[in-house]
Write a protein that holds these residues in place. Structure first.
Motif, PDB file in Angstrom:
ATOM      1  N   ALA A  13       0.640  -1.586  -0.021  1.00  0.00           N
ATOM      2  CA  ALA A  13      -0.515   0.033   0.411  1.00  0.00           C
ATOM      3  C   ALA A  13       1.018   1.118  -0.421  1.00  0.00           C
ATOM      4  O   ALA A  13       0.572   1.808  -0.653  1.00  0.00           O
ATOM      5  CB  ALA A  13      -1.036  -0.043   1.187  1.00  0.00           C
ATOM      6  N   ILE A  14       1.617   0.729   0.398  1.00  0.00           N
ATOM      7  CA  ILE A  14       2.913   1.946   1.018  1.00  0.00           C
ATOM      8  C   ILE A  14       3.446   2.466  -0.849  1.00  0.00           C
ATOM      9  O   ILE A  14       3.481   3.355  -1.010  1.00  0.00           O
ATOM     10  CB  ILE A  14       3.634   2.433   1.866  1.00  0.00           C
ATOM     11  CG1 ILE A  14       3.019   3.318   3.107  1.00  0.00           C
ATOM     12  CG2 ILE A  14       4.990   3.543   1.855  1.00  0.00           C
ATOM     13  CD1 ILE A  14       4.177   2.467   4.879  1.00  0.00           C
ATOM     14  N   GLY A  15       4.348   1.270  -0.694  1.00  0.00           N
ATOM     15  CA  GLY A  15       4.382   1.602  -1.793  1.00  0.00           C
ATOM     16  C   GLY A  15       3.496   1.867  -3.631  1.00  0.00           C
ATOM     17  O   GLY A  15       4.648   2.594  -4.126  1.00  0.00           O
ATOM     18  N   GLU A  16       2.431   1.570  -3.394  1.00  0.00           N
ATOM     19  CA  GLU A  16       1.827   2.081  -4.872  1.00  0.00           C
ATOM     20  C   GLU A  16       1.471   4.020  -4.751  1.00  0.00           C
ATOM     21  O   GLU A  16       1.150   4.835  -5.504  1.00  0.00           O
ATOM     22  CB  GLU A  16       0.058   1.298  -4.787  1.00  0.00           C
ATOM     23  CG  GLU A  16       0.236   0.093  -5.105  1.00  0.00           C
ATOM     24  CD  GLU A  16      -0.801  -0.955  -4.913  1.00  0.00           C
ATOM     25  OE1 GLU A  16      -1.761  -0.726  -4.439  1.00  0.00           O
ATOM     26  OE2 GLU A  16      -0.429  -2.207  -5.612  1.00  0.00           O
ATOM     27  N   ARG A  17       0.826   4.210  -3.476  1.00  0.00           N
ATOM     28  CA  ARG A  17       0.903   5.708  -2.712  1.00  0.00           C
ATOM     29  C   ARG A  17       2.284   6.428  -3.328  1.00  0.00           C
ATOM     30  O   ARG A  17       1.750   7.251  -3.592  1.00  0.00           O
ATOM     31  CB  ARG A  17       0.594   5.531  -1.634  1.00  0.00           C
ATOM     32  CG  ARG A  17      -1.007   5.252  -1.629  1.00  0.00           C
ATOM     33  CD  ARG A  17      -1.764   4.700  -0.207  1.00  0.00           C
ATOM     34  NE  ARG A  17      -3.205   4.396  -0.419  1.00  0.00           N
ATOM     35  CZ  ARG A  17      -3.122   3.565  -0.406  1.00  0.00           C
ATOM     36  NH1 ARG A  17      -2.288   2.485  -0.319  1.00  0.00           N
ATOM     37  NH2 ARG A  17      -4.850   2.821  -0.495  1.00  0.00           N
ATOM     38  N   ILE A  18       2.721   5.828  -3.438  1.00  0.00           N
ATOM     39  CA  ILE A  18       4.459   6.778  -3.058  1.00  0.00           C
ATOM     40  C   ILE A  18       4.887   6.343  -4.507  1.00  0.00           C
ATOM     41  O   ILE A  18       4.875   8.028  -5.159  1.00  0.00           O
ATOM     42  CB  ILE A  18       5.829   6.007  -2.915  1.00  0.00           C
ATOM     43  CG1 ILE A  18       5.797   5.948  -1.080  1.00  0.00           C
ATOM     44  CG2 ILE A  18       7.421   6.679  -2.905  1.00  0.00           C
ATOM     45  CD1 ILE A  18       6.821   5.082  -0.623  1.00  0.00           C
ATOM     46  N   ASP A  19       4.202   5.749  -5.263  1.00  0.00           N
ATOM     47  CA  ASP A  19       4.224   5.872  -6.873  1.00  0.00           C
ATOM     48  C   ASP A  19       3.429   6.340  -7.412  1.00  0.00           C
ATOM     49  O   ASP A  19       3.879   8.090  -8.358  1.00  0.00           O
ATOM     50  CB  ASP A  19       4.112   4.337  -7.732  1.00  0.00           C
ATOM     51  CG  ASP A  19       5.628   3.475  -7.540  1.00  0.00           C
ATOM     52  OD1 ASP A  19       6.741   4.817  -6.792  1.00  0.00           O
ATOM     53  OD2 ASP A  19       5.507   2.311  -7.222  1.00  0.00           O
ATOM     54  N   LYS A  20       2.459   6.359  -7.060  1.00  0.00           N
ATOM     55  CA  LYS A  20       1.425   7.584  -7.279  1.00  0.00           C
ATOM     56  C   LYS A  20       1.507   9.476  -6.810  1.00  0.00           C
ATOM     57  O   LYS A  20       1.796  10.300  -7.982  1.00  0.00           O
ATOM     58  CB  LYS A  20       0.210   7.651  -6.772  1.00  0.00           C
ATOM     59  CG  LYS A  20      -0.856   8.267  -7.390  1.00  0.00           C
ATOM     60  CD  LYS A  20      -2.473   7.447  -6.624  1.00  0.00           C
ATOM     61  CE  LYS A  20      -3.092   8.944  -7.483  1.00  0.00           C
ATOM     62  NZ  LYS A  20      -4.952   8.347  -6.965  1.00  0.00           N
ATOM     63  N   ALA A  21       2.205   9.374  -6.046  1.00  0.00           N
ATOM     64  CA  ALA A  21       2.690  10.221  -5.437  1.00  0.00           C
ATOM     65  C   ALA A  21       3.876  11.119  -6.094  1.00  0.00           C
ATOM     66  O   ALA A  21       3.537  12.470  -6.792  1.00  0.00           O
ATOM     67  CB  ALA A  21       3.217  10.559  -4.234  1.00  0.00           C
ATOM     68  N   ALA A  22       4.594   9.803  -6.521  1.00  0.00           N
ATOM     69  CA  ALA A  22       6.084  10.784  -7.553  1.00  0.00           C
ATOM     70  C   ALA A  22       6.044  10.648  -8.292  1.00  0.00           C
ATOM     71  O   ALA A  22       6.417  11.906  -9.345  1.00  0.00           O
ATOM     72  CB  ALA A  22       7.279   9.212  -7.530  1.00  0.00           C
ATOM     73  N   THR A  23       4.520  10.844  -9.496  1.00  0.00           N
ATOM     74  CA  THR A  23       3.931  11.556 -10.741  1.00  0.00           C
ATOM     75  C   THR A  23       4.613  12.964 -10.767  1.00  0.00           C
ATOM     76  O   THR A  23       4.438  13.114 -12.115  1.00  0.00           O
ATOM     77  CB  THR A  23       2.704  11.196 -11.129  1.00  0.00           C
ATOM     78  OG1 THR A  23       1.877  11.133 -10.377  1.00  0.00           O
ATOM     79  CG2 THR A  23       3.092   9.057 -11.871  1.00  0.00           C
ATOM     80  N   THR A  24       3.629  13.250 -10.226  1.00  0.00           N
ATOM     81  CA  THR A  24       4.224  14.824  -9.987  1.00  0.00           C
ATOM     82  C   THR A  24       5.560  15.882  -9.630  1.00  0.00           C
ATOM     83  O   THR A  24       4.861  16.778 -10.118  1.00  0.00           O
ATOM     84  CB  THR A  24       3.572  15.565  -8.575  1.00  0.00           C
ATOM     85  OG1 THR A  24       3.868  15.451  -7.662  1.00  0.00           O
ATOM     86  CG2 THR A  24       1.753  15.252  -8.787  1.00  0.00           C
ATOM     87  N   VAL A  25       6.890  14.968  -9.324  1.00  0.00           N
ATOM     88  CA  VAL A  25       7.889  15.103  -9.976  1.00  0.00           C
ATOM     89  C   VAL A  25       8.995  15.001 -10.949  1.00  0.00           C
ATOM     90  O   VAL A  25       8.974  13.833 -11.498  1.00  0.00           O
ATOM     91  CB  VAL A  25       8.923  14.970  -7.919  1.00  0.00           C
ATOM     92  CG1 VAL A  25       9.705  15.845  -8.699  1.00  0.00           C
ATOM     93  CG2 VAL A  25       8.260  15.605  -6.801  1.00  0.00           C
ATOM     94  N   ALA A  26       9.207  15.610 -11.571  1.00  0.00           N
ATOM     95  CA  ALA A  26      10.429  15.716 -12.957  1.00  0.00           C
ATOM     96  C   ALA A  26      11.130  15.444 -12.599  1.00  0.00           C
ATOM     97  O   ALA A  26      11.703  15.073 -12.003  1.00  0.00           O
ATOM     98  CB  ALA A  26      10.262  16.232 -13.602  1.00  0.00           C
ATOM     99  N   ALA A  45       0.550  23.013 -10.138  1.00  0.00           N
ATOM    100  CA  ALA A  45       2.026  22.646  -9.828  1.00  0.00           C
ATOM    101  C   ALA A  45       2.153  24.149  -9.255  1.00  0.00           C
ATOM    102  O   ALA A  45       3.332  24.292  -8.810  1.00  0.00           O
ATOM    103  CB  ALA A  45       2.871  23.058 -11.258  1.00  0.00           C
ATOM    104  N   ALA A  46       1.786  25.188  -9.218  1.00  0.00           N
ATOM    105  CA  ALA A  46       2.265  26.677  -7.961  1.00  0.00           C
ATOM    106  C   ALA A  46       1.513  26.417  -7.256  1.00  0.00           C
ATOM    107  O   ALA A  46       2.188  26.166  -5.855  1.00  0.00           O
ATOM    108  CB  ALA A  46       1.367  27.556  -9.154  1.00  0.00           C
ATOM    109  N   ASP A  47       0.630  25.336  -6.856  1.00  0.00           N
ATOM    110  CA  ASP A  47       0.593  25.221  -5.346  1.00  0.00           C
ATOM    111  C   ASP A  47       1.254  24.371  -5.325  1.00  0.00           C
ATOM    112  O   ASP A  47       1.643  24.085  -3.572  1.00  0.00           O
ATOM    113  CB  ASP A  47      -1.017  24.088  -5.480  1.00  0.00           C
ATOM    114  CG  ASP A  47      -1.988  24.593  -4.334  1.00  0.00           C
ATOM    115  OD1 ASP A  47      -1.923  25.072  -3.230  1.00  0.00           O
ATOM    116  OD2 ASP A  47      -2.479  22.999  -4.100  1.00  0.00           O
ATOM    117  N   LEU A  48       1.158  23.690  -5.634  1.00  0.00           N
ATOM    118  CA  LEU A  48       2.406  22.006  -4.767  1.00  0.00           C
ATOM    119  C   LEU A  48       3.915  22.578  -5.040  1.00  0.00           C
ATOM    120  O   LEU A  48       4.847  22.655  -4.138  1.00  0.00           O
ATOM    121  CB  LEU A  48       2.400  20.897  -5.113  1.00  0.00           C
ATOM    122  CG  LEU A  48       2.918  19.592  -4.474  1.00  0.00           C
ATOM    123  CD1 LEU A  48       2.403  18.952  -3.923  1.00  0.00           C
ATOM    124  CD2 LEU A  48       2.686  18.732  -5.945  1.00  0.00           C
TER     125      LEU A  48
END
Length: 798
Positions: free
Chosen positions: A6-19, A48-51
């Motif tokens: 569960a943690i691994g999948e959510r890290i992968d999803k979150a990481a898409t926002t960083v190039a 992106a401005a928000d994050l």
């Protein structure tokens, strides 16, 4: 589902926002907002401005200057504004734009977390620069961090860090325990975005699987485990703010979008009109004869200028092709201990190519000079970096070392002349080495060494098909490119982007070797390419800083000596004229353009050796005759293509899904680095501090800078040289063929539908009319015309 999964999948999803961020020694231009490309542009920049905190549009001053200079057509602008419900005068609307960003006071505890984390990240991720490497790196980042953090005086003794769990997952789970799973992804997004430079570098390193990653592994989970544990120790609140999906563009952004769209439409209309007019002229032209030579350059915008001047010097034909010349490979030079990527990230390497030396006097001379340079470099580096000997070194070597420093500082032009003299005396490796292209029936890691006959034929055939070749000159020269500069951490950003930030000469040599293979030539003739017996394939390298083109002609037959002498002389003249044209943008007298470009290569205080791809705004896909009579000001990528010999559109499909995507990456990085250099760029070179051979800091620590420096973008503090526009692509082909080429590529359609770039087709089969891509594979006339728009259906759902 297990906690680890569960943690691994959510890290992968979150990481898409960083190039991803590539190491500075192999700088790859990429869209810093690539993780948001599934959103419309205006929504993406808002989220992106928000994050990340970055601005997504040029500031009012930039728009005001473009409007005053006539680069924004007022009629087009008024239409764009009216479509959004704005009737006020453009100048008044610009005055209304509030560019001030509400900044919150820094979180001191969060800054302490960043300070500790970046200290250990730089030590762990160092690539051979540190004299005292971080211990236990072979066990991985999290394990190494557990080893050292208890001895770090900047970290509180009590709390989570005092007794870190053995695995990253357990550490993350311990910190996340008070938070519901619905908050995990937003927490990870904000934590990964806190240091987007380091996060992007880790992401790229994991995906690349390089030797450094294999030896000293790091994962995003390990990074987050350390970060979250430090946050807990320092008492930082990690509860996420409002989710990204609720962020919407504000009124200021809507105004900015109108100005940007008008600016882009103004530029695009002029480019399309020029191409359409040339298309009509091309239709009435007769067949051309055999040129004296054909030179293939990278599609890089810097090639546009030199190509014009080469063509002006004689019966020469130039072509544009992606600078890795279609050969996805890793390349290892003769005197290199490691191989380097020599193709864009979009094309994974399929071969390992190494240089094979011959036993000659030339090689012996090269080896002797190389050993001397290496030994001297090691001695100087050791003395300079060893605290026990540094002062003694300066004192004992003061006269010689001081003179060298003075020369570098006061007379860099003379230093350049000296280097040229030495270079003439010292042989280049290409004079006694050949790329080992033939299949060796062995592997280097996962890659076969060399390539089979079938693959060689395929690469040559693909090159000729993509460029639309039917005629071959006596000399065919594949011309890679590289920049030349001193004391510049961003030197690889001036090399070939299609070669992953490395010189393109090796790729040119490989394709020339392939095409020179008698068996390959025979196979190509059987496939319809009538290559004359007297055609000789050669390689060359274009120095984009000086515009000098060096021919690698050591194997050329004596029968072509006169052709080569004439070509070499004409290339020298073309260089002088191209440098004179570029001199204006560098505020240099054209009469001393060549000497000035040479000075810039050797001056270690020069922050702007050249402009690189600054100014890029367009991409034209079509025969060279469409643009050969146009001065495109070095702003347009040019890819050769002839639709008439590509009836099934396969070559066009390759171009739209490969080079067009890569040029969009380049364009996006230049755009965002210009509109907000502090967040998406890298600030001034004057205050750069290289770290670990992986990147640069601003000052003495913090996040890795991710984009281009100010000196690559601005002519002055308040005057951008790069005009921040999204890419305008123009294709010369039947519009239905373009639609068919795009139909199976949802990722490219998504880029177009979300306005990350524009696409216009000049259709030679419909009276050379232009059609602009709207959305979902639908087109509209680019100008007011009475004929019906071609009936092009949208993609059907499966």
């Amino acid at each position: 589902m297990s906690t680890e999964r569960a943690i691994g999948e959510r890290i992968d999803k979150a990481a898409t926002t960083v190039a991803p961020v590539w190491p500075i020694h192999s700088f790859v231009t990429a869209n810093p907002l690539s993780g948001f490309e599934d959103l419309p542009f205006e929504d993406a920049v808002a989220q992106a401005a928000d994050l990340l905190g970055g601005r997504g549009y040029p500031n009012p001053e930039t728009f005001r200057a473009a409007l005053a200079d006539g680069r924004i057509d007022r009629d087009v602008l008024e239409t764009e504004l009216a479509d959004r419900g704005h009737e006020a005068d453009p100048e008044r609307l610009l005055d209304r734009m509030d560019t001030a960003v509400d900044s919150e006071p820094p979180d001191t505890d969060a800054e302490r977390v960043d300070h500790v984390l970046t200290k250990w990240l730089s030590a762990f991720l160092d690539q051979g620069r540190a004299k005292w490497p971080m211990p236990n790196r072979e066990a991985g980042f999290y394990a190494a961090f557990r080893t050292v953090v208890e001895h770090d005086g900047d970290v509180p003794d009590e709390g989570v860090v005092a007794d870190l769990p053995e695995t990253p997952t357990d550490a993350i789970a311990a910190v996340l325990e008070p938070y519901p799973e619905s908050q995990w992804v937003p927490i990870f997004e904000e934590q990964l975005a806190a240091l987007p430079g380091w996060t992007g570098f880790i992401k790229q390193r994991v995906g690349d699987g390089s030797a450094w990653q294999a030896t000293h592994p790091i994962t995003l989970a390990g990074y987050l485990a350390a970060r979250l544990s430090l946050s807990a120790a320092f008492g930082v609140d990690i509860e996420p703010s409002t989710g990204l999906d609720t962020t919407e563009p504000d009124a200021t952004d809507e105004l900015a979008e109108a100005f940007l769209s008008a600016w882009e439409a103004s530029y695009r209309a002029e480019l399309v009109d020029q191409v359409a007019a040339e298309s009509e002229s091309l239709a009435h032209g007769g067949p051309s004869g055999r040129p004296d030579a054909q030179l293939v350059f990278c599609i890089d915008t810097r090639s546009e200028i030199i190509r014009r001047h080469v063509e002006a010097e004689g019966d020469y034909e130039t072509h544009g092709y992606a600078g890795f010349f279609g050969v996805p490979m890793e390349y290892q030079g003769y005197d290199s201990d490691v191989s380097v990527a020599a193709s864009p990230p979009i094309a994974e390497a399929e071969h390992r190519i190494t240089e094979m030396p011959a036993e000659t006097d030339t090689r012996t001379s090269y080896d002797r000079w190389s050993r001397l340079r290496e030994a001297a470099g090691e001695v100087v580096e050791t003395l300079k970096t060893n605290p026990a000997t540094a002062f003694g070194f300066v004192e004992n070597a003061a006269s010689g070392y001081g003179l060298a420093l003075a020369a570098r500082t006061l007379v860099p032009g003379r230093v350049a002349e000296l280097f040229d003299t030495v270079d003439d005396a010292v042989p280049d490796d290409h004079e006694f080495c050949e790329p080992l292209v033939d299949h060796q029936h062995t592997y280097a890691g996962d890659l076969p060494v060399g390539m089979t006959h079938e693959r060689k034929v395929e690469y040559a055939e693909t090159a000729f098909e993509l460029m639309g070749w039917e005629t071959f000159a006596r000399l065919v020269v594949f011309t890679g490119h590289a920049g030349e500069t001193a004391n510049n951490p961003y030197d690889s950003s001036l090399d070939c982007g299609a070669c992953a930030g490395n010189p393109g000469g090796p790729n040119a040599r490989v394709l020339a070797s392939i095409c020179s293979d008698p068996d390959v030539r025979t196979a190509l003739r059987e496939r319809g390419f009538d290559i004359p017996e007297d055609t000789v394939f050669l390689a060359a390298q274009h120095n984009t800083t000086t515009d000098e083109i060096e021919l690698y002609d050591g194997d050329a037959p004596e029968s072509h000596a006169d052709d080569l002498d004439r070509l070499r002389a004409d290339l020298a003249t073309a260089r002088e004229r191209a440098a004179a044209e570029r001199a204006e943008s560098m505020d240099v007298d054209a009469s001393r353009a060549v000497s000035e470009t040479e000075r810039r290569t050797a001056d270690w205080a020069e922050t702007r050796p050249e402009w690189g791809l600054a100014g890029n705004a367009g991409f034209v896909v079509g025969p060279r005759e469409l643009t050969s009579d146009l001065d495109l000001d070095g702003r347009v990528f040019l890819h050769s293509y002839d639709y008439s010999i590509d009836p099934d559109g396969e070559a066009l499909e390759e171009i739209l899904t490969g080079p067009m995507v890569v040029t969009q990456w380049i364009n996006a990085q230049y755009y965002f680095s210009t509109v907000d250099n502090a967040v998406y760029g890298s600030g001034s070179k004057v205050t750069h501090n290289p770290v670990g051979n992986v990147g640069v800091y601003q000052g003495n620590g913090g996040d890795l800078m991710t984009g281009l420096p100010l000196q690559s973008l601005l002519a002055a503090a308040d005057r951008p040289h790069h005009q921040p526009l999204r890419l305008s692509t123009v294709v010369h082909a039947p519009v239905e063929r373009v639609t068919d080429a795009l139909a199976d590529h949802e990722d490219v359609i998504e880029l177009l539908d979300n306005d990350w770039l524009s696409l216009t087709v000049v259709d030679p089969t419909q009276d050379h009319r232009a059609f602009h891509y709207e959305a979902e594979l639908e087109w509209s006339p680019a100008t007011e015309q009475t004929a019906d728009v071609p009936n092009v259906p949208a993609v059907a759902d499966d």
